[in-house]
Design an enzyme around this catalytic site. Structure first.
Site, PDB file in Angstrom:
ATOM      1  N   THR A 371      -2.352 -14.775   0.511  1.00 55.64           N
ATOM      2  CA  THR A 371      -2.459 -13.335   0.248  1.00 55.64           C
ATOM      3  C   THR A 371      -3.519 -12.754   1.186  1.00 55.64           C
ATOM      4  O   THR A 371      -4.367 -13.475   1.715  1.00 55.64           O
ATOM      5  CB  THR A 371      -2.786 -13.042  -1.239  1.00 55.64           C
ATOM      6  OG1 THR A 371      -1.785 -13.603  -2.062  1.00 55.64           O
ATOM      7  CG2 THR A 371      -2.894 -11.571  -1.562  1.00 55.64           C
ATOM      8  N   LEU A 390       2.636 -13.212   0.871  1.00 61.62           N
ATOM      9  CA  LEU A 390       3.866 -14.002   0.907  1.00 61.62           C
ATOM     10  C   LEU A 390       3.838 -14.993  -0.260  1.00 61.62           C
ATOM     11  O   LEU A 390       4.681 -15.852  -0.378  1.00 61.62           O
ATOM     12  CB  LEU A 390       3.950 -14.783   2.221  1.00 61.62           C
ATOM     13  CG  LEU A 390       4.213 -13.972   3.487  1.00 61.62           C
ATOM     14  CD1 LEU A 390       3.872 -14.798   4.730  1.00 61.62           C
ATOM     15  CD2 LEU A 390       5.661 -13.531   3.555  1.00 61.62           C
ATOM     16  N   ASP A 413       5.811 -16.759  -8.865  1.00 55.46           N
ATOM     17  CA  ASP A 413       4.899 -15.972  -9.702  1.00 55.46           C
ATOM     18  C   ASP A 413       5.533 -15.594 -11.045  1.00 55.46           C
ATOM     19  O   ASP A 413       4.856 -15.070 -11.932  1.00 55.46           O
ATOM     20  CB  ASP A 413       4.416 -14.717  -8.959  1.00 55.46           C
ATOM     21  CG  ASP A 413       3.134 -14.993  -8.175  1.00 55.46           C
ATOM     22  OD1 ASP A 413       2.544 -16.068  -8.366  1.00 55.46           O
ATOM     23  OD2 ASP A 413       2.722 -14.129  -7.376  1.00 55.46           O
ATOM     24  N   SER A 442       1.738 -10.303 -10.984  1.00 55.52           N
ATOM     25  CA  SER A 442       0.824 -10.578  -9.874  1.00 55.52           C
ATOM     26  C   SER A 442      -0.628 -10.526 -10.349  1.00 55.52           C
ATOM     27  O   SER A 442      -0.931  -9.931 -11.387  1.00 55.52           O
ATOM     28  CB  SER A 442       1.045  -9.521  -8.790  1.00 55.52           C
ATOM     29  OG  SER A 442       0.061  -9.625  -7.792  1.00 55.52           O
TER      30      SER A 442
END
Ligand code: GLY
Length: 562
Positions: A371, A390, A413, A442
């Site tokens: 990230t 990504l 995720d 997230s």
């Protein structure tokens, strides 16, 4: 007696004025505008766009694209992210350009016939790829808030891709580390099968060609037509699920930010499907009754208060949060003062709370540093905070040589199976199960902070599950402990995420005595793993209006401005 009263009065005034003291900047200071990102090339392109008359939103578009060229481990056009903004008028908002599950996705898609999670399927290769959102995000930002033409913004990025980017020491090391996996996922004819050393220049002609098409056709240049056809065919040929229809249906979404006060700060952060804003809101409400400034920076008491707030908020995060377009999140309940007061009621400075007393679960932690985050302020005082990813380093490792970019592995995720940890050791629940077109939960926490109603800080970081705690600590480092922006970013960090019940410390920066005392109180401490926690890139508005950058020493990060 009179003398002592006077002394107490002086002490009281000193302690209460502590967070009012002037901060001496130690990072780059500029007069008007600044970009802080993971690579100098990207910060420079963003700053140059503003110097040419573009605003922070134009710079956001340029910086996002430049990171896809210069920092391919996390900068991307094949991933997604979140933007939080504050205009100089005080208007705030957020854009969600998070990846989505493909239409064919379903709850148990990563489970075998016995209901066990299939190793690697949600983390590596085409099966792990979610529908990318980054291009939809930047084009949407440009359409609503930009000033310059796409042509002007894309031009320097295309030149960067064509002329190439110098490999840094850190980058060479990481490319070598992943080379075997690149070959395994893509074959040995892929671009990243080559060995790259520090100082080599990598050119990206295929990416430059892709960018030219998007420059000309905007959103549809990526999500429809030639690129979409090639991309969907490539993913499917490699066993993945993203189709042309998935790409054609993708849209970024404007969402209301999470806003909350901490003393005289107003913190503006990302709402679900990011857990960042809600979790940070819970943390700041739980720590508010404690006088951290008096306890001291990274002192035993400060670490205890923060750790116990982290523990409790992550337990809620993992259970309740998911994509708000699919699940009902009881935000009123989760953010209620009385609920959070009750959550902290069993905290004692004498003894660590066990995570099992907060809720259940026991998993291995797997930390990683993917990230990336960038912070921008323009000469008119508009501010942009973007975290983009990504997911894993270089995402799924699947690299489309024809189009010139890596694809995400964001499907990991989601919780592939309730109660089973993902690659960050985070346990998910039903709220984050897989459904067609749903966005995965997230931890990305792009954040903007106002002080006394004025723009004060733009901040964010990569770091998977450690993102939220790293952002919270950075804000507190400056606000409670008067560290400059650069010092706040550099300061050693610690992290707890409920499960596993382990308090992680960065090496070098915490004394053996502190660690011994915490262990004696029942904290399970990990300081041996040499983990770095986050790579914060932030900007502080100084009282005289100048900007101080905080570019994280842990990476190649750089502040550039004028
Ligand atoms: N992929 C990391 C995150 O979204 O939190």
């Amino acid at each position: 007696m009179k003398k002592y009263s006077y002394l107490f009065l002086v002490l009281f005034v000193f302690i209460n004025c502590k967070n009012q003291q002037a901060i001496t900047p130690t990072g780059l200071v500029t007069q008007k505008a600044m970009v802080v990102s993971a690579r100098e090339e990207a910060s420079k392109i963003g700053a140059d766009i503003m110097a040419k008359g573009g605003n922070a939103f134009d710079a956001m578009v340029g910086t996002q694209l430049a990171l896809a060229v210069a920092y391919p481990r996390a900068g991307n056009i094949g991933g997604g992210g979140f933007m939080v903004y504050r205009k100089n008028t005080g208007e705030v908002g957020t854009l969600d350009f998070r990846e989505k599950a493909p239409l064919s996705a379903h709850r148990d898609m990563y489970l075998d016939s016995l209901g066990n999670v299939i190793p690697d399927m949600s983390t590596k290769g085409a099966t792990s790829v979610g529908v990318p959102g980054s291009i939809a995000g930047i084009i949407e930002v440009h359409k609503k808030l930009g000033k310059l033409s796409l042509k002007d913004i894309f031009e320097p990025v295309i030149a960067l891709a064509e002329n190439g980017v110098k490999v840094t020491e850190k980058q060479a090391e990481i490319l070598k580390g992943y080379r075997k996996t690149f070959i395994e996922v893509n074959s040995d004819s892929t671009k990243f099968a080559s060995v790259y050393n520090a100082g080599d220049v990598i050119k990206y002609p295929a990416l430059a060609k892709t960018l030219k098409i998007i420059q000309e056709r905007g959103h549809d240049g990526f999500y429809k037509g030639e690129i979409a056809q090639k991309l969907a065919a490539f993913i499917q040929k490699n066993g993945g699920f993203v189709t042309e229809e998935d790409l054609a249906r993708y849209q970024a979404v404007w969402r209301d930010p999470v806003r909350f006060n901490y003393k005289d700060l107003n913190i503006i952060s990302m709402a679900p499907p990011s857990s960042g804003g809600v979790t940070m809101n819970q943390i700041f409400k739980m720590i508010k009754p404690y006088d951290l400034a008096t306890f001291g920076h990274n002192s035993e008491k400060t670490i205890q208060v923060l750790t116990e707030a982290f523990r409790r908020s992550y337990a809620d995060r993992n259970y309740y949060l998911g994509d708000p377009d699919f699940v009902e999140i009881p935000l009123d309940y989760l953010l209620k003062d009385s609920y959070l007061k009750q959550r902290m009621s069993n905290f004692s400075f004498d003894k660590a709370t066990s995570s099992e007393a907060v809720s259940h679960g026991k998993v291995e932690v797997v930390e990683s540093m993917e990230t990336t985050h960038y912070s921008i302020i323009d000469a008119d005082g508009n501010a942009v905070s973007v975290t983009t990813t990504l997911n894993g380093n270089f995402g799924s490792k699947l690299y489309c040589d024809e189009l010139g970019f890596f694809l995400n592995n964001e499907m990991d995720d989601f919780s592939s199976k309730a109660g089973v940890p993902n690659m960050f050791g985070l346990i998910g629940a039903e709220a984050n199960n897989i459904q067609p077109e749903k966005r995965m939960l997230s931890s990305m926490t792009p954040t903007i902070v106002e002080k006394d109603g004025k723009l004060w800080m733009v901040v964010g970081t990569p770091g998977g599950s450690t993102i939220i705690t790293a952002v919270a600590e950075t804000i507190l480092n400056t606000y409670e402990f008067n560290l400059s922006m650069q010092e706040a970013v550099n300061a050693p960090r610690f992290h707890h995420q409920w499960v596993p019940d382990v308090l992680i410390f960065e090496p070098d920066g915490f004394s053996p005595e502190l660690i011994t005392n915490l262990k004696a109180k029942g904290y399970q401490v990990n300081i041996e793993n040499n983990t770095i926690i986050g790579k914060v890139d932030a900007i502080l508005v100084l009282p005289n209006g100048q900007l101080e950058g905080g570019a994280d020493r842990r990476g190649d990060d750089k502040a550039v401005g004028f």
